[in-house]
Write an enzyme that holds these catalytic residues in place. Structure first.
Site, PDB file in Angstrom:
ATOM      1  N   HIS A 142       0.844  -1.196   0.000  1.00  0.00           N
ATOM      2  CA  HIS A 142       0.000   0.000   0.000  1.00  0.00           C
ATOM      3  C   HIS A 142       0.877   1.243   0.000  1.00  0.00           C
ATOM      4  O   HIS A 142       1.279   1.716   1.063  1.00  0.00           O
ATOM      5  CB  HIS A 142      -0.908  -0.014   1.230  1.00  0.00           C
ATOM      6  CG  HIS A 142      -1.764  -1.238   1.318  1.00  0.00           C
ATOM      7  ND1 HIS A 142      -1.263  -2.463   1.685  1.00  0.00           N
ATOM      8  CD2 HIS A 142      -3.084  -1.420   1.065  1.00  0.00           C
ATOM      9  CE1 HIS A 142      -2.244  -3.360   1.662  1.00  0.00           C
ATOM     10  NE2 HIS A 142      -3.358  -2.762   1.296  1.00  0.00           N
ATOM     11  N   HIS A 173      -4.176   3.164  -3.220  1.00  0.00           N
ATOM     12  CA  HIS A 173      -4.314   2.537  -1.899  1.00  0.00           C
ATOM     13  C   HIS A 173      -3.534   1.235  -1.763  1.00  0.00           C
ATOM     14  O   HIS A 173      -2.668   1.124  -0.916  1.00  0.00           O
ATOM     15  CB  HIS A 173      -5.803   2.292  -1.580  1.00  0.00           C
ATOM     16  CG  HIS A 173      -6.017   1.307  -0.484  1.00  0.00           C
ATOM     17  ND1 HIS A 173      -6.020   1.667   0.841  1.00  0.00           N
ATOM     18  CD2 HIS A 173      -6.200  -0.042  -0.507  1.00  0.00           C
ATOM     19  CE1 HIS A 173      -6.197   0.586   1.582  1.00  0.00           C
ATOM     20  NE2 HIS A 173      -6.318  -0.467   0.793  1.00  0.00           N
ATOM     21  N   GLU A 232     -17.319  -4.868  24.570  1.00  0.00           N
ATOM     22  CA  GLU A 232     -16.395  -6.013  24.661  1.00  0.00           C
ATOM     23  C   GLU A 232     -15.247  -5.912  23.668  1.00  0.00           C
ATOM     24  O   GLU A 232     -14.102  -6.276  23.979  1.00  0.00           O
ATOM     25  CB  GLU A 232     -17.137  -7.336  24.442  1.00  0.00           C
ATOM     26  CG  GLU A 232     -18.083  -7.735  25.565  1.00  0.00           C
ATOM     27  CD  GLU A 232     -19.455  -7.089  25.435  1.00  0.00           C
ATOM     28  OE1 GLU A 232     -19.671  -6.303  24.491  1.00  0.00           O
ATOM     29  OE2 GLU A 232     -20.320  -7.363  26.286  1.00  0.00           O
TER      30      GLU A 232
HETATM   31  C1  LIG Z   1     -11.365  -4.970   9.916  1.00  0.00           C
HETATM   32  C2  LIG Z   1     -10.841  -4.812   8.542  1.00  0.00           C
HETATM   33  N1  LIG Z   1     -11.703  -4.832   7.519  1.00  0.00           N
HETATM   34  C3  LIG Z   1     -11.249  -4.728   6.248  1.00  0.00           C
HETATM   35  C4  LIG Z   1      -9.919  -4.615   6.010  1.00  0.00           C
HETATM   36  C5  LIG Z   1      -9.410  -4.555   4.577  1.00  0.00           C
HETATM   37  N2  LIG Z   1      -8.929  -3.202   4.276  1.00  0.00           N
HETATM   38  C6  LIG Z   1      -7.650  -2.886   4.343  1.00  0.00           C
HETATM   39  S1  LIG Z   1      -7.350  -1.284   4.011  1.00  0.00           S
HETATM   40  C7  LIG Z   1      -8.987  -0.993   3.715  1.00  0.00           C
HETATM   41  C8  LIG Z   1      -9.447   0.380   3.343  1.00  0.00           C
HETATM   42  C9  LIG Z   1      -8.980   1.330   4.326  1.00  0.00           C
HETATM   43  O1  LIG Z   1      -9.260   2.623   3.965  1.00  0.00           O
HETATM   44  P1  LIG Z   1      -8.552   3.788   4.759  1.00  0.00           P
HETATM   45  O2  LIG Z   1      -8.523   3.472   6.174  1.00  0.00           O
HETATM   46  O3  LIG Z   1      -9.200   5.038   4.357  1.00  0.00           O
HETATM   47  O4  LIG Z   1      -7.065   3.716   4.277  1.00  0.00           O
HETATM   48  P2  LIG Z   1      -6.403   4.465   3.030  1.00  0.00           P
HETATM   49  O5  LIG Z   1      -6.865   3.778   1.791  1.00  0.00           O
HETATM   50  O6  LIG Z   1      -6.846   5.871   3.076  1.00  0.00           O
HETATM   51  O7  LIG Z   1      -4.970   4.270   3.276  1.00  0.00           O
HETATM   52  C10 LIG Z   1      -9.722  -2.142   3.917  1.00  0.00           C
HETATM   53  C11 LIG Z   1     -11.184  -2.226   3.752  1.00  0.00           C
HETATM   54  C12 LIG Z   1      -9.055  -4.590   7.111  1.00  0.00           C
HETATM   55  N3  LIG Z   1      -7.738  -4.489   6.973  1.00  0.00           N
HETATM   56  N4  LIG Z   1      -9.541  -4.660   8.365  1.00  0.00           N
END
Ligand SMILES: Cc1ncc(C[n+]2csc(CCOP(=O)(O)OP(=O)(O)O)c2C)c(N)n1
Ligand SMILES: [Mg+2]
Length: 687
Positions: free
Chosen positions: A35, A270, A419
């Site tokens: 990322h 991302h 929790e």
């Molecule tokens: C609990 C959980 N659900 C889903 C994911 C998969 N996931 C990883 S990054 C992401 C998107 C995150 O978006 P953001 O926090 O805005 O990060 P950015 O793209 O801005 O770096 C997802 C859905 C995860 N890591 N943890």
């Protein structure tokens, strides 16, 4: 693009920030996975925190009084690895080049214990934020307990960076609500407000007013409109730290993939490499040599030396102060070292109560309360609480007060009905070396599965206390009656699931619970009374420490083995006595913990469950899943358990309804004997 650097210092800062960015881009590209976007956009923020605010010694990442940094947006792990490399932690350029490869310190997401400087494993979004609340709680407690006038041994702050994902996850709400309530002024969360998640713009799913939400939680809220404005960031962070009463949120507007001509502000930045060509263009935008990969300029190497010196000096100052403190308060200093090394006072086990035989017995939740209090008297850093069910889980420390805003000496924690956050906060407390426990009804362990899993992954000794462990809880019915929870927790690596038969097994097992340093335990305890087994008649409770032991036995080799856990051991004992009267040689094995039993050697396994005795019955008021491991296949072993959901009724009606009776165990034992064709099966048939 970036404002032109004005002074020499500005120039160096831009160089450092761009080194973080380009290392991250290069590492993701080389791994062909990762990322890059958020390390690129948040580099100035993370740099400002590390450079201007945090005190740490990269050569001793465990220095107790260091400031803590948690990257809740764990997917942006390269941000942290690059920063740790630049600031002199033992994380080489080669480690960065092996990002996401087998056995690299630079794992896909930051992993506690793998790379130095990683304070918590993160990646499941929101968990890092919530864990940081536990770290802030721990700092408050440790400071209150150990500091003395003129000797401020503990005074550090906790910083966490999260993104839209962390903000959307419910756990951040639980944790922030608790942090605001407790007034954790030592905590700063940065929210990377870049409006981008995987599926695209946050407008797809997220339109709340985060600032208003956090003001409602009693947080101090600020907004910095540009992640590249180092002055504004510094001012905001300074204000956050001076806030005496509240935790702080700084909402930082950033551009994911900052500087990338084609990917900035898109979800493409991302979670995938930028691509060689895009990296070249981006480097040119940064004023970087596009031909250089994994490039750390000489000035940045020089900067590392400065940071190393700064950290070394800070720690030596602290060490000097600690020596003075130890001179004036030798007992406290000794305790402090015990806390830091997760050690127990010598001879502490002598406090463990021994319970008299009692056919009516206390519930194991009640005996647990007594044991907890006995240990807690000598070990002040044993502390914790429940998710609003303290009176039921019996986890209050009677002589201690509640941990509340400005009463940070308290040891009884009121996590509220949260929790998920409770377990994550407890992770943070245990990462800060407290011996902390979290308690709730067993069925609601489901709510905390993600942080519980992280305790296991991080291999930290969190103590989970789960009561109301079966249909034996009665009238509350199937919503509250655990069925599959035992099987599911047993399936998690590194977790010891412990379900003691009676008070004395539990007391013995606490020896293990308090000594273990590298894994969490889950104590599974009854709501209902269970007999305290007569140890003169049956084997001593010490056997519990081996996970399973022979509690009652026949003369000579048994024909059938009854294996029970927790409240069902009494059914096995009852059946044993009946079978004995009928001339059937039975053995009872009490098996409080599969995992502790698995640690024993093969001789012990053969002693307890000899291969020659195939007629075996397991009895547990939970899912039958997994029990064939110990009782064998269908032509031999029998499994008594529950493969449906429970029912709402008084316990006296529920137990027979679900076959949890002595008579059923006897019948099953005979059935198994018939199937295995042992001579006593004939006897069994006749009777
Ligand atoms: C609990 C959980 N659900 C889903 C994911 C998969 N996931 C990883 S990054 C992401 C998107 C995150 O978006 P953001 O926090 O805005 O990060 P950015 O793209 O801005 O770096 C997802 C859905 C995860 N890591 N943890
Ligand atoms: Mg985002």
């Amino acid at each position: 693009m970036e404002a032109k650097p004005r002074t020499k210092k500005d120039k160096l800062e831009q160089l450092i920030i761009n080194t973080i960015r380009t290392l991250s881009m290069d590492a993701v590209q080389k791994a062909n996975s990762g990322h890059p976007g958020t390390p690129m956009s948040m580099a100035p923020v993370a740099y400002t925190i590390f450079d201007k605010f945090m005190m740490f010694n990269p050569k001793n990442p465990d220095w107790p009084n260091r400031d803590r940094f948690v990257l809740s947006a764990g997917h942006a792990s390269m941000l942290l690895y690059s920063l740790l490399h630049i600031t002199g932690y033992d994380l080489s350029l080669n480690d960065i080049k092996t990002f996401r490869q087998l056995h690299s310190k630079c794992a896909g997401h930051p992993e506690y214990g793998l790379a130095p400087g990683i304070e918590s494993t993160t990646g499941p979004l929101g968990q890092g934020y919530a864990t940081s609340v536990g770290m802030a709680v721990a700092e408050k407690w440790l400071a209150t307990y150990f500091n003395r006038p003129g000797h401020e041994m503990i005074n550090y702050n906790i910083y966490a960076i999260g993104g839209d994902g962390c903000m959307m996850e419910g756990i951040s709400s639980e944790a922030a609500s608790l942090a605001g309530h407790l007034g954790l002024s030592n905590l700063v969360w940065i929210y990377d407000n870049n409006h981008i998640t995987i599926e695209g713009h946050t407008a797809l799913a997220f339109s709340e007013d985060v600032a208003a939400r956090f003001m409602g939680y009693n947080w101090h809220v600020q907004r910095v409109g540009d992640a590249n404005d180092l002055e504004l960031l510094e001012e905001a962070l300074g204000r956050a730290l001076h806030e005496p009463e509240q935790p702080s949120l700084i909402i930082v507007d950033s551009h994911i993939g900052y500087g990338s001509p084609n990917k900035q502000d898109t979800s493409a930045a991302h979670g995938e490499p930028l691509g060689e060509e895009e990296i070249r263009k981006t480097k040119i935008n940064y004023g970087w040599d596009p031909n250089k990969k994994f490039y750390v300029p000489e000035e940045v190497k020089q900067y590392r030396k400065e940071i190393l010196k700064r950290g070394k000096d800070a720690e030596s100052d602290w060490n000097e102060q600690f020596a003075k403190y130890a001179f004036e308060y030798p007992d406290l200093a000794k305790q402090f070292e015990m806390v830091e090394n997760r050690e127990m006072p010598e001879g502490w086990e002598s406090c463990l109560p021994v319970f008299p035989a009692d056919p009516k017995g206390p519930a194991t939740r009640s005996s647990n309360g007594k044991i907890l209090n006995a240990i807690g008297k000598d070990v002040p850093w044993l502390l914790g609480g429940a998710g609003d069910v303290g009176p039921s889980t019996k986890t209050y420390l009677d002589d201690a007060s509640s941990f509340e805003k400005n009463v940070y000496s308290g040891r009884n924690f009121h996590f509220g009905i949260r929790e998920n956050a409770m377990a994550a906060v407890t992770n943070g407390m245990v990462l800060s070396k407290l011996r902390a426990y979290a308690a709730c009804y067993f069925v609601f362990s489901d709510y905390m599965k993600a942080p519980l899993r992280l305790s296991c992954l991080m291999q930290i000794p969190v103590i989970y206390i789960f009561t109301h462990d079966s249909i034996g809880l009665g009238e509350d019915g199937p919503t509250h009656q655990p069925i599959e929870q035992l099987a599911s927790l047993r399936a998690i690596p590194n977790l010891d699931v412990i379900r003691p038969a009676d008070a004395n097994e539990l007391s013995e097992l606490w020896k293990y619970v308090m000594e273990v340093k590298d894994r969490p335990v889950a104590l599974i305890l009854t709501r209902q009374n269970v007999p305290t087994i007569d140890r003169k008649k049956y084997a001593p409770a010490q056997g519990a420490l081996r996970g399973a032991y022979i509690l009652a036995d026949s003369k000579g080799e048994p024909e059938v083995i009854l294996i029970g856990t927790g409240s069902e051991v009494q059914l096995c004992l009852g059946a044993y006595e009946k079978l004995k009267k009928q001339g059937i040689k039975a053995r009872v094995v009490s098996m409080p913990s599969w995992s502790l039993y698995e640690l024993q050697d093969t001789e012990y396994w053969e002693e307890v469950l000899p291969d020659s005795v195939r007629a075996r019955v397991s009895v547990e008021a939970g899912s039958t899943f997994g029990w064939r491991r110990y009782v064998g296949l269908y032509d031999t072993g029998g499994v008594i358990g529950i493969s449906t959901f429970g029912e709402s009724a008084p316990i006296a009606d529920l137990l027979p309804e679900f076959g949890l009776t002595v008579e059923h165990v006897v019948a099953k034992a005979k059935e198994v004997l018939r199937r295995t064709g042992k001579k006593s099966a004939k006897k069994a048939k006749k009777k």
